[in-house]
Design an enzyme around this catalytic site. Sequence first.
Site, PDB file in Angstrom:
ATOM      1  N   GLU A   1      11.053  -3.880  12.713  1.00 29.92           N
ATOM      2  CA  GLU A   1      12.193  -3.344  11.985  1.00 29.92           C
ATOM      3  C   GLU A   1      13.445  -3.411  12.850  1.00 29.92           C
ATOM      4  O   GLU A   1      14.497  -3.896  12.418  1.00 29.92           O
ATOM      5  CB  GLU A   1      11.924  -1.895  11.551  1.00 29.92           C
ATOM      6  CG  GLU A   1      10.768  -1.742  10.562  1.00 29.92           C
ATOM      7  CD  GLU A   1       9.387  -1.651  11.197  1.00 29.92           C
ATOM      8  OE1 GLU A   1       9.282  -1.910  12.424  1.00 29.92           O
ATOM      9  OE2 GLU A   1       8.418  -1.324  10.492  1.00 29.92           O
TER      10      GLU A   1
ATOM     11  N   ASP B   1       0.803  -1.227   0.000  1.00 29.87           N
ATOM     12  CA  ASP B   1       0.000   0.000   0.000  1.00 29.87           C
ATOM     13  C   ASP B   1       0.839   1.282   0.000  1.00 29.87           C
ATOM     14  O   ASP B   1       0.290   2.380  -0.086  1.00 29.87           O
ATOM     15  CB  ASP B   1      -0.969   0.006   1.194  1.00 29.87           C
ATOM     16  CG  ASP B   1      -0.256  -0.184   2.520  1.00 29.87           C
ATOM     17  OD1 ASP B   1       0.906  -0.605   2.529  1.00 29.87           O
ATOM     18  OD2 ASP B   1      -0.878   0.103   3.563  1.00 29.87           O
TER      19      ASP B   1
HETATM   20  C1  UGA Z   1       3.067  -0.765   9.418  1.00 32.82           C
HETATM   21  C2  UGA Z   1       4.412  -1.041   8.772  1.00 32.82           C
HETATM   22  O1  UGA Z   1       4.640  -0.106   7.715  1.00 32.82           O
HETATM   23  C3  UGA Z   1       4.420  -2.457   8.212  1.00 32.82           C
HETATM   24  O2  UGA Z   1       5.630  -2.701   7.536  1.00 32.82           O
HETATM   25  C4  UGA Z   1       4.209  -3.422   9.357  1.00 32.82           C
HETATM   26  O3  UGA Z   1       4.156  -4.748   8.868  1.00 32.82           O
HETATM   27  C5  UGA Z   1       2.886  -3.107  10.034  1.00 32.82           C
HETATM   28  O4  UGA Z   1       2.847  -1.729  10.441  1.00 32.82           O
HETATM   29  C6  UGA Z   1       2.644  -3.998  11.253  1.00 32.82           C
HETATM   30  O5  UGA Z   1       1.890  -3.570  12.114  1.00 32.82           O
HETATM   31  O6  UGA Z   1       3.197  -5.092  11.299  1.00 32.82           O
HETATM   32  P1  UGA Z   1       0.625  -0.768   8.185  1.00 32.82           P
HETATM   33  O7  UGA Z   1       0.305   0.183   7.093  1.00 32.82           O
HETATM   34  O8  UGA Z   1      -0.007  -0.559   9.515  1.00 32.82           O
HETATM   35  O9  UGA Z   1       2.177  -0.865   8.306  1.00 32.82           O
HETATM   36  O10 UGA Z   1       0.344  -2.301   7.758  1.00 32.82           O
HETATM   37  P2  UGA Z   1      -0.310  -2.867   6.425  1.00 32.82           P
HETATM   38  O11 UGA Z   1       0.086  -2.054   5.253  1.00 32.82           O
HETATM   39  O12 UGA Z   1      -1.742  -3.108   6.664  1.00 32.82           O
HETATM   40  O13 UGA Z   1       0.442  -4.286   6.315  1.00 32.82           O
HETATM   41  C7  UGA Z   1       1.788  -4.408   5.971  1.00 32.82           C
HETATM   42  C8  UGA Z   1       1.953  -5.414   4.835  1.00 32.82           C
HETATM   43  O14 UGA Z   1       1.484  -6.683   5.272  1.00 32.82           O
HETATM   44  C9  UGA Z   1       1.146  -5.067   3.579  1.00 32.82           C
HETATM   45  O15 UGA Z   1       1.913  -5.373   2.440  1.00 32.82           O
HETATM   46  C10 UGA Z   1      -0.067  -5.962   3.668  1.00 32.82           C
HETATM   47  O16 UGA Z   1      -0.591  -6.335   2.425  1.00 32.82           O
HETATM   48  C11 UGA Z   1       0.482  -7.176   4.412  1.00 32.82           C
HETATM   49  N1  UGA Z   1      -0.522  -7.854   5.264  1.00 32.82           N
HETATM   50  C12 UGA Z   1      -1.300  -7.172   6.120  1.00 32.82           C
HETATM   51  C13 UGA Z   1      -0.677  -9.234   5.163  1.00 32.82           C
HETATM   52  O17 UGA Z   1       0.028  -9.877   4.373  1.00 32.82           O
HETATM   53  N2  UGA Z   1      -1.617  -9.864   5.937  1.00 32.82           N
HETATM   54  C14 UGA Z   1      -2.421  -9.183   6.800  1.00 32.82           C
HETATM   55  O18 UGA Z   1      -3.258  -9.805   7.476  1.00 32.82           O
HETATM   56  C15 UGA Z   1      -2.249  -7.797   6.892  1.00 32.82           C
HETATM   57 MN    MN Z   2       0.693  -0.074   5.059  1.00 24.62          MN
END
Ligand code: UGA
Ligand code: MN
Length: 306
Positions: A256, A170
């Site tokens: 991280e 995203d």
């Molecule tokens: C923040 C950080 O930028 C992420 O790198 C981190 O993984 C995340 O927090 C976290 O809490 O672990 P955020 O925007 O809150 O990011 O998280 P998302 O963008 O919703 O998810 C990070 C990545 O994991 C995305 O590429 C998303 O597609 C993937 N994801 C998310 C999954 O593969 N499975 C899930 O259930 C949720």
């Molecule tokens: Mn994100």
Amino acid sequence: MKSLLFSRFLLLLPWVLIVIIVLDIDSSRAPLPALSPRGGAEGGSGGARPPPPRRRPEAALPTIYAITPTYSRPVQKAELTRLANTFRQVSRLHWILVEDAAARSELVTRFVAGAGLPCTHLHVPTPRRYKRPGLPRATEQRNAGLAWLRQRHQHLPPPQPGVLFFADDDNTYSLELFQEMRTTRKVSVWPVGLVGGRRYERPLVENGKVVGWYTGWRADRPFAIDMAGFAVSLQVILSHPKAVFKRRGSQPGMQESDFLKQITTVEELEPKANNCTKVLVWHTRTEKVNLANEPKYHLDTVNIEV
Ligand code: UGA
Ligand code: MN
């Protein structure tokens, strides 16, 4: 009569030869801009400078491996489309797309086939107990990407030059970011926009070294940086085979730091993006779509993948 002609011929001969020689020298010296290949997307704004010598950039350029965790939701295909449109413009980028799923989905499989860039499609489901708000996301998927990378290079000594970074599906990535990370020697860092409750977070740099962090959130983090703010050389990934993302004891926002402290130190970090003063990546988040009017049962006459 004959001797007159012959003497004229002899008189002219040296001049003709001189003209031929001068013409020949001139044409071999003159640049032929119209015939030389165009610089392409990588050419800078050279101004009046002479064209650069012919390079063989494709062979020498380190491959950038982008590990993207992704999961099924209404905006997934839109996110992947935006990402592919960016990545397609980057030379020697290998996309490692890891689905958070028990099997490869048809949607992503079809998408990958038409993405138009080198792509490895993996999958691993997040265990149900970890699918809760407040827990870190995508741990298993990033580890699957790392395992693939290590396995692929296990039997290929010496490893090809490469750079790894974690590209959530995203975020928004500028093309300049890839130029910056491509020269990573061990671990490089740069600012990230729209994160940590501020317009940006960034590593603080003094004399070319990271000395601290500009952040508004948990400044006590050893590496106060988002997943989108660093890249690691393939060498470092291969020489630290045990470095992975851990579930045990990890908190959101600490992934991280937990990962980076296994492979580097703050002193060792390489600041990019003009000593960490330029934002080249944004931690954008896509709003949840409103599907309030979506019918409970399929009503349309056709089935459309969105
Ligand atoms: C923040 C950080 O930028 C992420 O790198 C981190 O993984 C995340 O927090 C976290 O809490 O672990 P955020 O925007 O809150 O990011 O998280 P998302 O963008 O919703 O998810 C990070 C990545 O994991 C995305 O590429 C998303 O597609 C993937 N994801 C998310 C999954 O593969 N499975 C899930 O259930 C949720
Ligand atoms: Mn994100």
